[in-house]
Write a protein that holds these residues in place. Structure first.
Motif, PDB file in Angstrom:
ATOM      1  N   ASP A 355       6.948   3.654   5.785  1.00 50.14           N
ATOM      2  CA  ASP A 355       5.966   4.444   6.555  1.00 50.14           C
ATOM      3  C   ASP A 355       6.602   5.253   7.676  1.00 50.14           C
ATOM      4  N   GLY A 356       7.929   5.413   7.609  1.00 50.12           N
ATOM      5  CA  GLY A 356       8.630   6.151   8.652  1.00 50.12           C
ATOM      6  C   GLY A 356       9.251   5.236   9.689  1.00 50.12           C
ATOM      7  N   VAL A 357       8.776   3.985   9.747  1.00 51.57           N
ATOM      8  CA  VAL A 357       9.298   3.009  10.704  1.00 51.57           C
ATOM      9  C   VAL A 357       9.709   1.723  10.001  1.00 51.57           C
ATOM     10  N   GLU A 358       8.865   1.266   9.088  1.00 56.46           N
ATOM     11  CA  GLU A 358       9.056  -0.045   8.475  1.00 56.46           C
ATOM     12  C   GLU A 358       9.046   0.063   6.950  1.00 56.46           C
ATOM     13  N   TYR A 359       9.873  -0.769   6.314  1.00 53.57           N
ATOM     14  CA  TYR A 359       9.850  -0.892   4.857  1.00 53.57           C
ATOM     15  C   TYR A 359       8.844  -1.979   4.466  1.00 53.57           C
ATOM     16  N   PHE A 360       8.242  -1.846   3.262  1.00 54.03           N
ATOM     17  CA  PHE A 360       7.171  -2.754   2.857  1.00 54.03           C
ATOM     18  C   PHE A 360       7.586  -3.671   1.712  1.00 54.03           C
ATOM     19  N   ASN A 361       7.038  -4.873   1.730  1.00 54.04           N
ATOM     20  CA  ASN A 361       7.096  -5.724   0.541  1.00 54.04           C
ATOM     21  C   ASN A 361       5.704  -5.860  -0.086  1.00 54.04           C
ATOM     22  N   SER A 362       4.744  -5.138   0.492  1.00 54.87           N
ATOM     23  CA  SER A 362       3.349  -5.240   0.041  1.00 54.87           C
ATOM     24  C   SER A 362       3.131  -4.447  -1.250  1.00 54.87           C
ATOM     25  N   CYS A 363       2.032  -4.785  -1.907  1.00 56.10           N
ATOM     26  CA  CYS A 363       1.646  -4.093  -3.146  1.00 56.10           C
ATOM     27  C   CYS A 363       0.149  -3.795  -3.080  1.00 56.10           C
ATOM     28  N   ARG A 364      -0.192  -2.541  -3.279  1.00 53.06           N
ATOM     29  CA  ARG A 364      -1.588  -2.116  -3.254  1.00 53.06           C
ATOM     30  C   ARG A 364      -1.994  -1.700  -4.671  1.00 53.06           C
ATOM     31  N   THR A 365      -3.282  -1.874  -4.987  1.00 51.28           N
ATOM     32  CA  THR A 365      -3.790  -1.446  -6.298  1.00 51.28           C
ATOM     33  C   THR A 365      -4.940  -0.473  -6.093  1.00 51.28           C
ATOM     34  N   PHE A 366      -5.020   0.478  -7.012  1.00 55.40           N
ATOM     35  CA  PHE A 366      -6.124   1.442  -6.991  1.00 55.40           C
ATOM     36  C   PHE A 366      -6.757   1.483  -8.370  1.00 55.40           C
ATOM     37  N   ASP A 367      -8.039   1.118  -8.454  1.00 54.23           N
ATOM     38  CA  ASP A 367      -8.795   1.174  -9.709  1.00 54.23           C
ATOM     39  C   ASP A 367      -9.310   2.596  -9.877  1.00 54.23           C
ATOM     40  N   ALA A 368      -8.745   3.318 -10.837  1.00 57.14           N
ATOM     41  CA  ALA A 368      -9.074   4.736 -10.998  1.00 57.14           C
ATOM     42  C   ALA A 368     -10.478   4.956 -11.543  1.00 57.14           C
ATOM     43  N   VAL A 369     -11.078   3.925 -12.137  1.00 55.64           N
ATOM     44  CA  VAL A 369     -12.443   4.050 -12.645  1.00 55.64           C
ATOM     45  C   VAL A 369     -13.453   3.776 -11.535  1.00 55.64           C
ATOM     46  N   CYS A 370     -13.263   2.660 -10.838  1.00 55.25           N
ATOM     47  CA  CYS A 370     -14.193   2.284  -9.753  1.00 55.25           C
ATOM     48  C   CYS A 370     -13.842   2.954  -8.432  1.00 55.25           C
ATOM     49  N   LYS A 371     -12.635   3.540  -8.343  1.00 55.49           N
ATOM     50  CA  LYS A 371     -12.157   4.214  -7.135  1.00 55.49           C
ATOM     51  C   LYS A 371     -12.119   3.251  -5.940  1.00 55.49           C
ATOM     52  N   VAL A 372     -11.532   2.096  -6.175  1.00 55.45           N
ATOM     53  CA  VAL A 372     -11.478   1.047  -5.148  1.00 55.45           C
ATOM     54  C   VAL A 372     -10.029   0.621  -4.925  1.00 55.45           C
ATOM     55  N   TRP A 373      -9.646   0.515  -3.646  1.00 55.79           N
ATOM     56  CA  TRP A 373      -8.339  -0.002  -3.270  1.00 55.79           C
ATOM     57  C   TRP A 373      -8.412  -1.510  -3.032  1.00 55.79           C
ATOM     58  N   ALA A 374      -7.316  -2.210  -3.331  1.00 55.63           N
ATOM     59  CA  ALA A 374      -7.267  -3.657  -3.091  1.00 55.63           C
ATOM     60  C   ALA A 374      -5.818  -4.066  -2.843  1.00 55.63           C
ATOM     61  N   GLU A 375      -5.658  -5.227  -2.216  1.00 52.67           N
ATOM     62  CA  GLU A 375      -4.325  -5.768  -1.943  1.00 52.67           C
ATOM     63  C   GLU A 375      -3.914  -6.694  -3.075  1.00 52.67           C
ATOM     64  N   ALA A 376      -2.677  -6.573  -3.535  1.00 54.04           N
ATOM     65  CA  ALA A 376      -2.127  -7.460  -4.561  1.00 54.04           C
ATOM     66  C   ALA A 376      -1.076  -8.356  -3.910  1.00 54.04           C
ATOM     67  N   PRO A 377      -0.698  -9.442  -4.575  1.00 52.59           N
ATOM     68  CA  PRO A 377       0.321 -10.337  -3.990  1.00 52.59           C
ATOM     69  C   PRO A 377       1.599  -9.567  -3.646  1.00 52.59           C
ATOM     70  N   PRO A 378       2.210  -9.852  -2.505  1.00 52.17           N
ATOM     71  CA  PRO A 378       3.410  -9.108  -2.076  1.00 52.17           C
ATOM     72  C   PRO A 378       4.668  -9.581  -2.802  1.00 52.17           C
ATOM     73  N   MET A 379       5.709  -8.769  -2.712  1.00 53.14           N
ATOM     74  CA  MET A 379       7.029  -9.142  -3.236  1.00 53.14           C
ATOM     75  C   MET A 379       7.732 -10.045  -2.217  1.00 53.14           C
ATOM     76  N   ASN A 380       8.793 -10.706  -2.652  1.00 53.63           N
ATOM     77  CA  ASN A 380       9.568 -11.542  -1.741  1.00 53.63           C
ATOM     78  C   ASN A 380      10.395 -10.702  -0.770  1.00 53.63           C
ATOM     79  N   CYS A 381      10.815  -9.526  -1.227  1.00 46.40           N
ATOM     80  CA  CYS A 381      11.693  -8.677  -0.426  1.00 46.40           C
ATOM     81  C   CYS A 381      11.048  -7.326  -0.189  1.00 46.40           C
ATOM     82  N   LYS A 382      11.409  -6.720   0.953  1.00 50.19           N
ATOM     83  CA  LYS A 382      10.958  -5.363   1.254  1.00 50.19           C
ATOM     84  C   LYS A 382      11.787  -4.381   0.442  1.00 50.19           C
ATOM     85  N   ARG A 383      11.093  -3.397  -0.113  1.00 51.31           N
ATOM     86  CA  ARG A 383      11.811  -2.402  -0.947  1.00 51.31           C
ATOM     87  C   ARG A 383      11.281  -1.016  -0.653  1.00 51.31           C
TER      88      ARG A 383
END
Length: 383
Positions: A355-383
């Motif tokens: 994000d310009g400051v921090e690297y993420f290990n998070s994972c986000r999902t976007f349902d293209a049919v329902c148009k809804v964002w959600a959080e998915a289980p994160p990775m062990n490492c930031k990438r």
């Protein structure tokens, strides 16, 4: 406190859950007892005869399931049917009647390929809506390119509007497989085939496939069907064809050459395609019937990235058929760039990033049919 925690701490909620569980258990137990009574012929107060087979039944059970049987058993016109112990039914076979009665007692139906064509009409006739739905759900699960057109017509016959819509959607979405493999497609009349081919929701990679489809339909009975070529040619978005395909395949085709009605269509299309070739940067008039794009065959999603020197959370889509970019009003909560993206079904996974400051290990999902964002289980490492 979460909603789950609140529900666990709420005695009324616990009582409600217990009540629901007890009701379900009692209901299931009652159904089993009534079914056992019927099978043993005990406490039965009516019988249904189909051919030479007699089905002992309880009037209240059938009346609770079916408005048809309720009216039959409670009618006040003439001799009250409630005084008749045995009722003869025709136009239904014994196996279907057995399935209907079993459903009345158990609310479960064993719907199969072998019995659904008899069971759905019977359920419709007896006004057993739960059984109608069970049959419709089964037919939806069995949809394939070879039967979807027939299932839609079957649904129309019994006013099953939801099943009809789902069968039509399946036909339009899988049209390439339908017109190349389905004999039902060849049996369509001119009104039906025209309605399919002109639909904005017809899912085809290119308009060349629509021309192939109408030719296959005419080829099935050319003497009677080639007279419809001009009408069918208008169902194609001719302005979306390549000039080469139109000049080499459509214009010289024997059905097109032999039709006087096709000549003005050919002239108009050639003029449109040549003007487009002369100035390929010219804006296409989307209101022109021969160039109006159908529903996108595929859409490209662009999520996040850098914009104006900083990460963004913007979501943009590109419609390859209409050659248009659209900004979606469904941006994620946070911006990210240098992330990974992959799709599974209709869900897009946005993995890692910066994000310009921090690297993420998070994972986000976007349902293209329902148009809804959600959080998915994160990775062990930031990438």
């Amino acid at each position: 406190m979460s909603a789950v925690d609140a529900r666990q701490d709420d005695p009324a909620s616990e009582e409600s859950a217990f009540s629901t569980s007890v009701k379900s258990e009692v209901s299931s137990q009652a159904c089993n007892i009534l079914l056992e009574l019927r099978e043993q012929g005990e406490l039965c107060d009516a019988a249904i005869r189909v051919g030479d087979q007699v089905f002992p039944v309880h009037r209240n059970i059938l009346s609770a399931c079916s408005t048809f049987f309720r009216a039959l058993f409670t009618s006040k016109v003439g001799e009250p049917p409630t005084h008749q112990h045995e009722i003869a039914l025709t136009q239904i076979n014994q196996d279907t009647m057995a399935a209907v009665i079993d459903y009345a007692y158990t609310r479960h139906a064993k719907v199969t390929v072998a019995n659904v064509e008899q069971l759905l009409p019977a359920a419709d006739h007896f006004h057993i809506m739960g059984l109608v739905k069970a049959c419709c759900d089964f037919l939806v699960s069995e949809l394939c390119p070879q039967n979807c057109i027939g299932v839609r017509k079957f649904a129309q016959s019994y006013f099953c509007s939801a099943l009809e819509r789902q069968a039509l959607t399946y036909t339009l979405v899988n049209f390439n497989s339908v017109f190349t493999t389905s004999n039902e497609f060849l049996q369509l009349d001119i009104e039906e085939v025209s309605s399919l081919l002109k639909s904005d929701n017809l899912n085809v990679r290119t308009e060349e496939l629509v021309f192939d489809a109408l030719c296959r339909w005419i080829d099935y009975n050319p003497e009677k069907r080639k007279k419809y070529i001009a009408r069918l040619l208008k169902t194609i978005r001719l302005g979306l064809l390549t000039t080469g395909f139109f000049v080499e395949k459509v214009k010289p085709h024997e059905y097109v050459k032999e039709s006087e009605q096709c000549r003005p269509i050919v002239i108009e299309t050639l003029r449109f395609l040549y003007e487009l070739d002369m100035d390929d940067r010219r804006e296409v008039d989307m209101t022109n019937p021969i160039a109006r794009p159908r529903i996108p065959y595929e859409v490209m999603f662009v999520v996040g990235g850098w914009s104006g020197g900083t990460p963004t959370n913007m979501v943009e889509t590109y419609d390859t058929r209409a050659d248009r970019w659209v900004v979606c009003p469904v941006a994620d909560t946070g911006a990210r760039a240098y992330h990974g993206m992959i799709t599974m079904g209709h869900v897009i996974y946005i993995i890692g990033g910066f994000d310009g400051v921090e690297y993420f290990n998070s994972c986000r999902t976007f349902d293209a049919v329902c148009k809804v964002w959600a959080e998915a289980p994160p990775m062990n490492c930031k990438r």
